[in-house]
Design a protein around this motif. Structure first.
Motif, PDB file in Angstrom:
ATOM      1  N   ALA A  18       0.813  -1.204   0.000  1.00 49.17           N
ATOM      2  CA  ALA A  18       0.000   0.000   0.000  1.00 49.17           C
ATOM      3  C   ALA A  18       0.854   1.265   0.000  1.00 49.17           C
ATOM      4  O   ALA A  18       0.410   2.321  -0.405  1.00 49.17           O
ATOM      5  N   ALA A  19       2.115   1.127   0.459  1.00 48.78           N
ATOM      6  CA  ALA A  19       2.964   2.301   0.560  1.00 48.78           C
ATOM      7  C   ALA A  19       3.564   2.700  -0.788  1.00 48.78           C
ATOM      8  O   ALA A  19       4.115   3.772  -0.922  1.00 48.78           O
ATOM      9  N   ILE A  20       3.494   1.826  -1.770  1.00 49.99           N
ATOM     10  CA  ILE A  20       4.113   2.124  -3.068  1.00 49.99           C
ATOM     11  C   ILE A  20       3.137   2.912  -3.943  1.00 49.99           C
ATOM     12  O   ILE A  20       1.987   2.512  -4.109  1.00 49.99           O
ATOM     13  N   ASP A  21       3.616   4.030  -4.477  1.00 48.61           N
ATOM     14  CA  ASP A  21       2.763   4.821  -5.366  1.00 48.61           C
ATOM     15  C   ASP A  21       2.608   4.078  -6.685  1.00 48.61           C
ATOM     16  O   ASP A  21       3.540   3.476  -7.177  1.00 48.61           O
ATOM     17  N   VAL A  22       1.437   4.157  -7.243  1.00 49.74           N
ATOM     18  CA  VAL A  22       1.214   3.542  -8.542  1.00 49.74           C
ATOM     19  C   VAL A  22       0.965   4.640  -9.565  1.00 49.74           C
ATOM     20  O   VAL A  22       0.105   5.489  -9.377  1.00 49.74           O
ATOM     21  N   TYR A  23       1.772   4.657 -10.601  1.00 50.27           N
ATOM     22  CA  TYR A  23       1.616   5.654 -11.651  1.00 50.27           C
ATOM     23  C   TYR A  23       1.227   4.977 -12.949  1.00 50.27           C
ATOM     24  O   TYR A  23       1.709   3.895 -13.262  1.00 50.27           O
ATOM     25  N   GLN A  24       0.342   5.626 -13.694  1.00 48.58           N
ATOM     26  CA  GLN A  24      -0.068   5.127 -15.002  1.00 48.58           C
ATOM     27  C   GLN A  24       0.686   5.887 -16.083  1.00 48.58           C
ATOM     28  O   GLN A  24       0.789   7.111 -16.019  1.00 48.58           O
ATOM     29  N   PHE A  25       1.212   5.161 -17.048  1.00 52.91           N
ATOM     30  CA  PHE A  25       1.921   5.810 -18.152  1.00 52.91           C
ATOM     31  C   PHE A  25       1.313   5.385 -19.468  1.00 52.91           C
ATOM     32  O   PHE A  25       0.730   4.302 -19.577  1.00 52.91           O
ATOM     33  N   ASP A  26       1.479   6.259 -20.488  1.00 56.53           N
ATOM     34  CA  ASP A  26       0.945   5.940 -21.807  1.00 56.53           C
ATOM     35  C   ASP A  26       1.827   4.930 -22.536  1.00 56.53           C
ATOM     36  O   ASP A  26       1.376   4.247 -23.437  1.00 56.53           O
ATOM     37  N   SER A  27       3.111   4.880 -22.174  1.00 60.68           N
ATOM     38  CA  SER A  27       4.021   3.985 -22.888  1.00 60.68           C
ATOM     39  C   SER A  27       5.137   3.544 -21.953  1.00 60.68           C
ATOM     40  O   SER A  27       5.417   4.206 -20.964  1.00 60.68           O
ATOM     41  N   PRO A  28       5.780   2.417 -22.281  1.00 57.29           N
ATOM     42  CA  PRO A  28       6.919   1.964 -21.467  1.00 57.29           C
ATOM     43  C   PRO A  28       8.053   2.993 -21.473  1.00 57.29           C
ATOM     44  O   PRO A  28       8.786   3.114 -20.502  1.00 57.29           O
ATOM     45  N   GLN A  29       8.190   3.738 -22.589  1.00 57.16           N
ATOM     46  CA  GLN A  29       9.235   4.768 -22.673  1.00 57.16           C
ATOM     47  C   GLN A  29       9.027   5.824 -21.592  1.00 57.16           C
ATOM     48  O   GLN A  29       9.968   6.265 -20.955  1.00 57.16           O
ATOM     49  N   GLU A  31       7.560   5.406 -18.789  1.00 63.01           N
ATOM     50  CA  GLU A  31       7.872   4.826 -17.498  1.00 63.01           C
ATOM     51  C   GLU A  31       9.388   4.797 -17.270  1.00 63.01           C
ATOM     52  O   GLU A  31       9.867   5.109 -16.175  1.00 63.01           O
ATOM     53  N   ASP A  32      10.142   4.449 -18.332  1.00 66.06           N
ATOM     54  CA  ASP A  32      11.610   4.467 -18.232  1.00 66.06           C
ATOM     55  C   ASP A  32      12.100   5.861 -17.895  1.00 66.06           C
ATOM     56  O   ASP A  32      12.979   6.031 -17.049  1.00 66.06           O
ATOM     57  N   ARG A  33      11.532   6.857 -18.576  1.00 62.89           N
ATOM     58  CA  ARG A  33      11.942   8.253 -18.315  1.00 62.89           C
ATOM     59  C   ARG A  33      11.636   8.625 -16.876  1.00 62.89           C
ATOM     60  O   ARG A  33      12.440   9.293 -16.219  1.00 62.89           O
ATOM     61  N   PHE A  34      10.475   8.189 -16.396  1.00 62.28           N
ATOM     62  CA  PHE A  34      10.097   8.490 -15.016  1.00 62.28           C
ATOM     63  C   PHE A  34      11.144   7.933 -14.049  1.00 62.28           C
ATOM     64  O   PHE A  34      11.619   8.631 -13.160  1.00 62.28           O
ATOM     65  N   HIS A  35      11.539   6.677 -14.270  1.00 62.73           N
ATOM     66  CA  HIS A  35      12.513   6.066 -13.358  1.00 62.73           C
ATOM     67  C   HIS A  35      13.865   6.767 -13.450  1.00 62.73           C
ATOM     68  O   HIS A  35      14.524   7.024 -12.446  1.00 62.73           O
ATOM     69  N   LEU A  58       7.814  15.395   0.628  1.00 63.90           N
ATOM     70  CA  LEU A  58       8.197  16.281  -0.473  1.00 63.90           C
ATOM     71  C   LEU A  58       8.631  15.474  -1.691  1.00 63.90           C
ATOM     72  O   LEU A  58       8.302  15.825  -2.820  1.00 63.90           O
ATOM     73  N   ALA A  59       9.349  14.363  -1.439  1.00 70.64           N
ATOM     74  CA  ALA A  59       9.809  13.523  -2.547  1.00 70.64           C
ATOM     75  C   ALA A  59       8.607  12.955  -3.299  1.00 70.64           C
ATOM     76  O   ALA A  59       8.617  12.856  -4.526  1.00 70.64           O
ATOM     77  N   ARG A  60       7.552  12.610  -2.537  1.00 70.93           N
ATOM     78  CA  ARG A  60       6.356  12.081  -3.202  1.00 70.93           C
ATOM     79  C   ARG A  60       5.691  13.170  -4.049  1.00 70.93           C
ATOM     80  O   ARG A  60       5.283  12.922  -5.172  1.00 70.93           O
ATOM     81  N   ASP A  61       5.605  14.391  -3.496  1.00 72.98           N
ATOM     82  CA  ASP A  61       5.055  15.499  -4.286  1.00 72.98           C
ATOM     83  C   ASP A  61       5.853  15.682  -5.569  1.00 72.98           C
ATOM     84  O   ASP A  61       5.297  15.939  -6.632  1.00 72.98           O
ATOM     85  N   MET A  62       7.184  15.580  -5.438  1.00 73.96           N
ATOM     86  CA  MET A  62       8.030  15.782  -6.611  1.00 73.96           C
ATOM     87  C   MET A  62       7.853  14.657  -7.625  1.00 73.96           C
ATOM     88  O   MET A  62       7.812  14.898  -8.827  1.00 73.96           O
ATOM     89  N   ARG A  63       7.710  13.418  -7.117  1.00 74.52           N
ATOM     90  CA  ARG A  63       7.449  12.299  -8.043  1.00 74.52           C
ATOM     91  C   ARG A  63       6.122  12.521  -8.763  1.00 74.52           C
ATOM     92  O   ARG A  63       6.023  12.307  -9.974  1.00 74.52           O
ATOM     93  N   ASP A  64       5.104  12.976  -8.006  1.00 75.91           N
ATOM     94  CA  ASP A  64       3.808  13.253  -8.628  1.00 75.91           C
ATOM     95  C   ASP A  64       3.972  14.269  -9.753  1.00 75.91           C
ATOM     96  O   ASP A  64       3.387  14.143 -10.820  1.00 75.91           O
ATOM     97  N   ARG A  65       4.774  15.327  -9.461  1.00 72.71           N
ATOM     98  CA  ARG A  65       4.940  16.387 -10.442  1.00 72.71           C
ATOM     99  C   ARG A  65       5.694  15.875 -11.672  1.00 72.71           C
ATOM    100  O   ARG A  65       5.339  16.187 -12.811  1.00 72.71           O
ATOM    101  N   VAL A  66       6.745  15.042 -11.441  1.00 76.26           N
ATOM    102  CA  VAL A  66       7.490  14.464 -12.566  1.00 76.26           C
ATOM    103  C   VAL A  66       6.542  13.632 -13.424  1.00 76.26           C
ATOM    104  O   VAL A  66       6.508  13.756 -14.652  1.00 76.26           O
ATOM    105  N   HIS A  67       5.737  12.803 -12.763  1.00 72.27           N
ATOM    106  CA  HIS A  67       4.777  11.976 -13.492  1.00 72.27           C
ATOM    107  C   HIS A  67       3.824  12.845 -14.309  1.00 72.27           C
ATOM    108  O   HIS A  67       3.618  12.617 -15.498  1.00 72.27           O
TER     109      HIS A  67
END
Lengths: 147, 185
Positions: A18-29, A31-35, A58-67
């Motif tokens: 439950a602690a892991i954020d789940v992000y939806q991406f349009d393409s595997p590319q 997702e790679d860029r996100f990582h 704050l890191a989670r907010d930043m991940r949200d923004r990157v996504h």
């Protein structure tokens, strides 16, 4: 009692999940860029973790923004630029070369150069001395051979 | 062996001194104090609700006078420490806009009711997006905003008498009484 324990134990992995954020991406590319981008951006709060590694809010907010920015179609430069313009060069694990960071880039180069020069000079001296030693040896040897 | 008078023997020493100077200069610094990347830039665009009224605020509300922008939250212990000094500044006529950062709204309202409200208005940044746009990495943080709506100074951490004198006052118009008045008035 034992059954209850087994039941609670079985629930543990769910809690971790439950602690892991789940992000939806349009393409595997994407997702790679996100990582890649979240590994490359440093969490300004915790300072020595990337935003991918950090549990900080704050890191989670930043991940949200990157996504969000990836899904919007922003380029890598735009995304890193967004954070750098707010948190400074500090936020990037790949600081750009500029007046303030030049010393970081120059010192290792200078030390490498200085060390290289030093080693070359030492080796030259050593081989010059060895040559001299050799010719001395030869001289003595010759003397021994033909008195 | 190298001759003792060769200048190259001093190279490691010079390297050491240079490195010691560079690393030594960082020793006295607070590692939490990051350079302010936003100084000289306008307050980022936002439209956010008020904590205490039905209004919405935008970055336009940050123009027209010198003011402080204070990022605070009830979960932030340093904000509690800082609060009495904010009340002192407010009593001196310094306008302070509050940003309630990632907080529980009922708790935030109760906090202001109990501790006193130093803010001319309080903007709610519940999901921290304005904070992100401002480069906030924790609370409290205080920004000095010019009448043009530009960020003149950012201070991370507690705002107190010493910080006010050393960092904020030198940047303000000559008399403290000018703070809060229209630019050039």
């Amino acid at each position: 009692m034992i059954l209850l324990r087994i039941f609670l134990f079985a629930l543990l992995p769910l809690q971790a999940l439950a602690a892991i954020d789940v992000y939806q991406f349009d393409s595997p590319q994407q997702e790679d860029r996100f990582h890649r981008l979240t590994e490359e951006l440093r969490c300004p709060k915790c300072q020595n973790q990337s935003i991918a590694d950090s549990d900080a809010d704050l890191a989670r907010d930043m991940r949200d923004r990157v996504h969000g920015m990836i899904v919007e179609g922003k380029s890598d430069d735009e995304i890193v630029g967004y954070f750098v313009s707010r948190y400074g060069d500090f936020v990037s694990y790949r600081p750009p070369v500029n007046a303030r960071t030049s010393v970081l880039w120059l010192i290792p180069l200078l030390m490498l150069l200085g060390g290289g020069v030093l080693i070359v000079r030492l080796l030259r001296k050593a081989s010059a001395q060895a040559d001299q030693q050799d010719s001395n040896d030869d001289g003595e040897h010759n003397r021994g051979e033909s008195p | 062996m190298m001759k003792a008078n060769s200048p190259w023997v001093f190279l490691p020493l010079a390297g050491f001194v240079l490195l010691a100077l560079v690393l030594g200069s960082g020793l006295g610094r607070d590692p939490q104090e990051l350079p302010s990347a936003l100084v000289g830039k306008p307050v980022p665009a936002f439209t956010l609700p008020s904590l205490l009224t039905e209004e919405n605020f935008t970055e336009q509300s940050m123009t027209g006078r010198w003011q402080l922008l204070n990022v605070w939250a009830t979960w932030c212990p340093t904000c509690h420490v800082e609060h009495p000094y904010l009340l002192t500044l407010a009593a001196q006529g310094v306008p302070i806009t509050g940003i309630n950062y990632k907080d529980e709204l009922p708790a935030a309202r109760e906090y202001l009711a109990n501790m006193g409200n130093p803010f001319t208005h309080v903007i709610v940044d519940e999901d921290g997006q304005l904070g992100l746009d401002l480069g906030v990495y924790g609370a409290p943080e205080t920004f000095l905003i010019s009448p043009k709506g530009e960020i003149v100074l950012r201070h991370a951490g507690e705002l107190n008498e010493r910080v006010w004198r050393e960092k904020f006052l030198p940047l303000l118009p000559s008399r403290t009484s000018d703070v809060g008045k229209e630019d050039g008035a």
